[in-house]
Design a protein around this motif. Structure first.
Motif, PDB file in Angstrom:
ATOM      1  N   TYR A  66     -25.322 -52.728  23.905  1.00  0.00           N
ATOM      2  CA  TYR A  66     -24.646 -54.004  24.135  1.00  0.00           C
ATOM      3  C   TYR A  66     -23.941 -54.088  25.484  1.00  0.00           C
ATOM      4  O   TYR A  66     -23.476 -55.140  25.887  1.00  0.00           O
ATOM      5  N   GLY A  67     -23.860 -52.933  26.165  1.00  0.00           N
ATOM      6  CA  GLY A  67     -23.097 -52.912  27.408  1.00  0.00           C
ATOM      7  C   GLY A  67     -21.609 -52.840  27.112  1.00  0.00           C
ATOM      8  O   GLY A  67     -21.183 -52.895  25.958  1.00  0.00           O
ATOM      9  N   GLY A  68     -20.833 -52.695  28.148  1.00  0.00           N
ATOM     10  CA  GLY A  68     -19.381 -52.665  27.937  1.00  0.00           C
ATOM     11  C   GLY A  68     -18.730 -51.576  28.749  1.00  0.00           C
ATOM     12  O   GLY A  68     -19.382 -50.643  29.215  1.00  0.00           O
ATOM     13  N   ALA A  69     -17.395 -51.691  28.892  1.00  0.00           N
ATOM     14  CA  ALA A  69     -16.633 -50.696  29.658  1.00  0.00           C
ATOM     15  C   ALA A  69     -16.205 -49.540  28.772  1.00  0.00           C
ATOM     16  O   ALA A  69     -16.215 -48.388  29.166  1.00  0.00           O
ATOM     17  N   TRP A  70     -15.780 -49.865  27.556  1.00  0.00           N
ATOM     18  CA  TRP A  70     -15.392 -48.824  26.625  1.00  0.00           C
ATOM     19  C   TRP A  70     -15.557 -49.362  25.208  1.00  0.00           C
ATOM     20  O   TRP A  70     -15.671 -50.564  24.986  1.00  0.00           O
ATOM     21  N   ALA A  71     -15.565 -48.447  24.262  1.00  0.00           N
ATOM     22  CA  ALA A  71     -15.646 -48.820  22.851  1.00  0.00           C
ATOM     23  C   ALA A  71     -14.828 -47.829  22.050  1.00  0.00           C
ATOM     24  O   ALA A  71     -14.721 -46.656  22.421  1.00  0.00           O
ATOM     25  N   ALA A  72     -14.238 -48.334  20.978  1.00  0.00           N
ATOM     26  CA  ALA A  72     -13.398 -47.464  20.154  1.00  0.00           C
ATOM     27  C   ALA A  72     -13.573 -47.829  18.694  1.00  0.00           C
ATOM     28  O   ALA A  72     -13.899 -48.979  18.366  1.00  0.00           O
ATOM     29  N   ALA A  73     -13.361 -46.859  17.815  1.00  0.00           N
ATOM     30  CA  ALA A  73     -13.423 -47.103  16.377  1.00  0.00           C
ATOM     31  C   ALA A  73     -12.444 -46.193  15.680  1.00  0.00           C
ATOM     32  O   ALA A  73     -12.311 -45.017  16.043  1.00  0.00           O
ATOM     33  N   VAL A  74     -11.750 -46.734  14.693  1.00  0.00           N
ATOM     34  CA  VAL A  74     -10.775 -45.956  13.918  1.00  0.00           C
ATOM     35  C   VAL A  74     -11.117 -46.093  12.447  1.00  0.00           C
ATOM     36  O   VAL A  74     -11.283 -47.202  11.951  1.00  0.00           O
ATOM     37  N   LEU A  75     -11.190 -44.955  11.761  1.00  0.00           N
ATOM     38  CA  LEU A  75     -11.487 -44.929  10.327  1.00  0.00           C
ATOM     39  C   LEU A  75     -10.257 -44.391   9.603  1.00  0.00           C
ATOM     40  O   LEU A  75      -9.792 -43.295   9.903  1.00  0.00           O
ATOM     41  N   ILE A 107      -5.818 -40.693   9.104  1.00  0.00           N
ATOM     42  CA  ILE A 107      -6.881 -41.095  10.025  1.00  0.00           C
ATOM     43  C   ILE A 107      -8.063 -40.155   9.807  1.00  0.00           C
ATOM     44  O   ILE A 107      -7.962 -38.954  10.062  1.00  0.00           O
ATOM     45  N   LEU A 108      -9.161 -40.701   9.315  1.00  0.00           N
ATOM     46  CA  LEU A 108     -10.330 -39.877   9.007  1.00  0.00           C
ATOM     47  C   LEU A 108     -11.207 -39.631  10.239  1.00  0.00           C
ATOM     48  O   LEU A 108     -11.952 -38.659  10.296  1.00  0.00           O
ATOM     49  N   ALA A 109     -11.158 -40.546  11.177  1.00  0.00           N
ATOM     50  CA  ALA A 109     -11.904 -40.367  12.430  1.00  0.00           C
ATOM     51  C   ALA A 109     -11.367 -41.376  13.436  1.00  0.00           C
ATOM     52  O   ALA A 109     -10.898 -42.450  13.054  1.00  0.00           O
ATOM     53  N   ALA A 110     -11.435 -41.036  14.694  1.00  0.00           N
ATOM     54  CA  ALA A 110     -11.001 -41.956  15.757  1.00  0.00           C
ATOM     55  C   ALA A 110     -11.846 -41.650  16.979  1.00  0.00           C
ATOM     56  O   ALA A 110     -11.610 -40.664  17.656  1.00  0.00           O
ATOM     57  N   GLY A 111     -12.832 -42.499  17.205  1.00  0.00           N
ATOM     58  CA  GLY A 111     -13.735 -42.262  18.325  1.00  0.00           C
ATOM     59  C   GLY A 111     -13.452 -43.207  19.467  1.00  0.00           C
ATOM     60  O   GLY A 111     -13.102 -44.372  19.257  1.00  0.00           O
ATOM     61  N   SER A 112     -13.592 -42.723  20.687  1.00  0.00           N
ATOM     62  CA  SER A 112     -13.377 -43.537  21.876  1.00  0.00           C
ATOM     63  C   SER A 112     -14.381 -43.086  22.924  1.00  0.00           C
ATOM     64  O   SER A 112     -14.468 -41.902  23.229  1.00  0.00           O
ATOM     65  N   VAL A 113     -15.155 -44.016  23.438  1.00  0.00           N
ATOM     66  CA  VAL A 113     -16.120 -43.669  24.489  1.00  0.00           C
ATOM     67  C   VAL A 113     -15.909 -44.620  25.672  1.00  0.00           C
ATOM     68  O   VAL A 113     -15.501 -45.771  25.468  1.00  0.00           O
ATOM     69  N   PRO A 114     -16.125 -44.187  26.897  1.00  0.00           N
ATOM     70  CA  PRO A 114     -16.628 -42.867  27.251  1.00  0.00           C
ATOM     71  C   PRO A 114     -15.577 -41.793  27.014  1.00  0.00           C
ATOM     72  O   PRO A 114     -14.386 -42.034  27.147  1.00  0.00           O
TER      73      PRO A 114
END
Lengths: 572, 101
Positions: free
Chosen positions: A244-253, A261-268
């Motif tokens: 999708y393109g983009g500068a950054w993406a994040a997700a919190v579970l 907090i079961l997971a917390a991902g942040s890219v790049p």
């Protein structure tokens, strides 16, 4: 022939005199010994003890082992390895011994950081991080004079960059992430042992009478993170940025029943200079857009200001507030209370906010943790920005903007935690990364702490039902999962930094009736065609949730009663 | 007098012997202790290495990759049904592999 004292030719008087002389000499010698002993053992005891200690005792520093970091299932996320560094102190290399050092360097092969023939005036590192077994093998063959081996511990991260955003990094001098937050507990205390040396200089024993201080190893900690889910989030976020393109993406579970907090991902994960990038889940912020409408909606229901059958006329497609027009993406007609959410109507939401009032809305925002640090165990957490009525930044249109998720800045974690109140019946917990710590060989669990109770169970139930409808028939259909009920809200917001572009968001609850997890997904700056929350964030949520449930199928089920057995079956 | 001197000297000699024996015993204990400390540290190092190796092997991303290459990847969600064993499962004729939860 010399005459002895016992010669019969010497007179008794002379014999007695010689004997007395010998006894006097012996007595003087004996007294001299006594005097010397008194001098050594009593008068100058400390001085001689220190001299002796310098000669036959050496102090050895013992490095404490850094505590390990485990995930909630006991999987090792950060551990220790012992490596060896080989170094040469050139002044100690005897004449003609340089060839032996060069030969040793050549034998190191790729491990060497210098070339055979390199020289310097003092200490030179030959190899920095040689595996322990290899180092012992090399040392066993004998080290050339002047070459020594130093053992040290290095931190190892089996998951690599997949968990780097959470764990951070520790390199002996600096630390980031969880490594930094829990540094005091993980560090332990180095010790000092006094080793007795033999005449050849080899350490042969620990001096039991010395002031030995034994190393205290660091405390092991267990995080609330599930390594499997962490992998899923980071992998899917990377795919989302690619697609999708983009500068950054994040997700919190998050587990809504405990705030864990079961997971917390942040890219790049890494910045351009290869250092760890900011973890957007905790340290970044964004305008939440339509995902924030749930706050306005839930607050109105909690206050009892809007009846279930109340209607909102959104047929014009826009509403004027303080001279500014706030519009819907298209004309939606007259909508019921729940339909305003299902169709994500800006106009309807602004109408609700006007009924609620600015002070009340901001009060609910604060009770949901917006504008405040969540106190998660992570350094440099962002608090976001929540405008206050009457403050310099508050204008006539601020209430309307706040209601639809503009003019407010939140972190992905704050957004996810707000949705947990809807999921669990109205309770806001403090989010946690620490699950337990190891003390005296027992894991001591951390307890969840309630921060506030913004909503009643009844309000939460109504909102959950509406969020389910959002996914089943509203703007969130791309977040739907086969065979699993999902509730959630899409969001699309203009980017904060003034560039043209949008932020796509989706926050979902699974299963919708009694959620086992809340997952918030944010993508900053996707390509224009994917700018809507339903076009990028929602499908990413669906892929993540699908993989999470495939890994742990019971998460798709509402809790069953005790003694009830369920079976998962694979159909062909 | 002579006997007294002999007794005292004998006593000192005995103390000397005893002290030598005790000193040697302490020395051997200290060396043994050093060996045990070294052995303990060696075992701790080995344990750390094994834990790291185990974690590398159990890396979720690696297991996912290996599982998919063996055709054992997670089942797509639309192929999983969860039901109460007391009820009749699914449509007749479906092949069902039951995994007890």
């Amino acid at each position: 022939m010399p005459l002895s004292a016992w010669s019969s030719e010497i007179s008794p008087e002379r014999r007695s005199a010689r004997l007395k002389l010998m006894m006097a000499v012996a007595l003087v010698g004996f007294l001299a010994c006594i005097a010397r002993l008194v001098d050594i053992q009593l008068l100058h005891h400390r001085e001689y003890a220190r001299m002796a200690s310098h000669q036959h005792t050496t102090r050895v520093r013992v490095e404490a082992r850094r505590g390990r970091i485990l995930d909630r299932n006991g999987y090792l996320m950060a551990g220790n390895r012992t490596v060896a560094a080989f170094q040469v102190f050139w002044p100690q290399v005897p004449k003609g011994g340089e060839a032996a050092v060069d030969s040793f360097v050549a034998g190191l092969g790729d491990l060497a950081v210098v070339e055979p023939g390199d020289r310097c005036g003092g200490n030179m590192i030959l190899a920095g991080a040689v595996a322990f077994d290899t180092a012992m093998e090399l040392a066993g063959r004998g080290l050339p004079p002047g070459v020594s081996m130093v053992l040290r511990q290095v931190r190892t991260y089996p998951m690599g960059d997949l968990a780097a955003g959470i764990i951070g990094r520790y390199n002996g001098e600096s630390s980031e992430g969880v490594e930094r937050w829990f540094d005091d507990e993980l560090s332990g205390e180095d010790g000092n042992l006094y080793m007795g040396r033999s005449g050849s200089g080899k350490c042969i024993m620990i001096d039991p009478d010395a002031d030995n201080v034994y190393a205290v190893d660091g405390t092991d900690i267990m995080l609330t993170i599930d390594a499997r889910f962490q992998c899923i989030l980071v992998e899917e976020l990377e795919k989302a940025l690619e697609e999708y393109g983009g500068a950054w993406a994040a997700a919190v579970l998050v587990d809504p029943r405990t705030g864990e907090i079961l997971a917390a991902g942040s890219v790049p994960v890494r910045a351009e200079n290869s250092s760890l990038a900011m973890n957007h889940c905790f340290q970044g912020y964004h305008e939440p857009g339509s995902t924030f409408k749930v706050v306005t909606y839930a607050a109105c229901i909690e206050e009892g200001l809007i009846a279930p059958d109340e209607m909102f006329d959104c047929s014009k497609g826009f509403i004027e507030v303080a001279g500014e027009l706030i519009s819907d993406s298209h004309r939606l007609g007259v909508l019921g209370r729940d339909e305003v959410m299902i169709n994500s109507s800006n106009v309807g939401t602004v109408m609700m906010a006007e009924i609620l009032g600015d002070t009340t809305l901001v009060d609910y925002c604060r009770r949901l943790g917006f504008g405040l640090k969540s106190m998660v165990e992570y350094p440099d957490e962002s608090r976001g920005i929540l405008p206050e009525p009457g403050s310099a930044g508050w204008s006539g249109v601020s209430l309307a903007q706040l209601a639809i998720g503009q003019e407010v800045v939140v972190t992905p974690l704050q957004l996810a935690m707000a949705y947990t109140t809807i999921a669990n019946g109205g309770i806001l917990y403090y989010p946690r990364l620490l699950h337990a710590r190891l003390e005296s060989d027992r894991w001591i669990a951390e307890k969840s702490v309630v921060r506030s109770t913004p909503f009643s169970t009844r309000t939460a139930e109504v909102v959950r039902r509406t969020l389910r409808a959002v996914v089943e028939e509203g703007t969130g259909t791309t977040a739907a999962l086969a065979g699993v009920s999902v509730g959630g809200k899409t969001g699309t917001a203009e980017r904060l930094n003034g560039d043209t572009g949008y932020l796509s968001a989706f926050v979902g609850l699974v299963p919708a009736e009694d959620p086992n997890f809340v997952l918030a997904v944010i993508i900053d700056g996707p390509d224009y065609v994917y700018r809507w929350g339903s076009a990028s964030a929602a499908p990413t949520f669906a892929r993540m949730a699908s993989r999470i449930i495939s890994t742990e199928p019971e998460l798709a089920l509402s809790p069953v009663g005790e003694g009830t057995r369920m079976i998962a079956a694979v159909t062909e | 007098m002579k006997r007294t001197i002999l007794v005292v000297a004998g006593g000192f000699l005995l103390l000397l012997v005893l002290e030598t024996v005790i000193y040697n015993w302490r020395l051997s204990l200290a060396i043994r202790y050093r060996d045990l400390v070294e052995e303990c540290r060696g075992l701790e190092r080995r344990r750390d290495e094994l834990l790291v190796e185990r974690a590398m092997l159990l890396n979720p991303a690696r297991l996912q990759e290996v599982g998919e290459s063996l055709g054992m990847g997670p089942v797509p969600l639309d192929m999983v049904s969860v039901f109460d064993p007391g009820s009749v499962p699914g449509n007749g004729g479906d092949a069902v592999v039951c995994l007890e939860q």
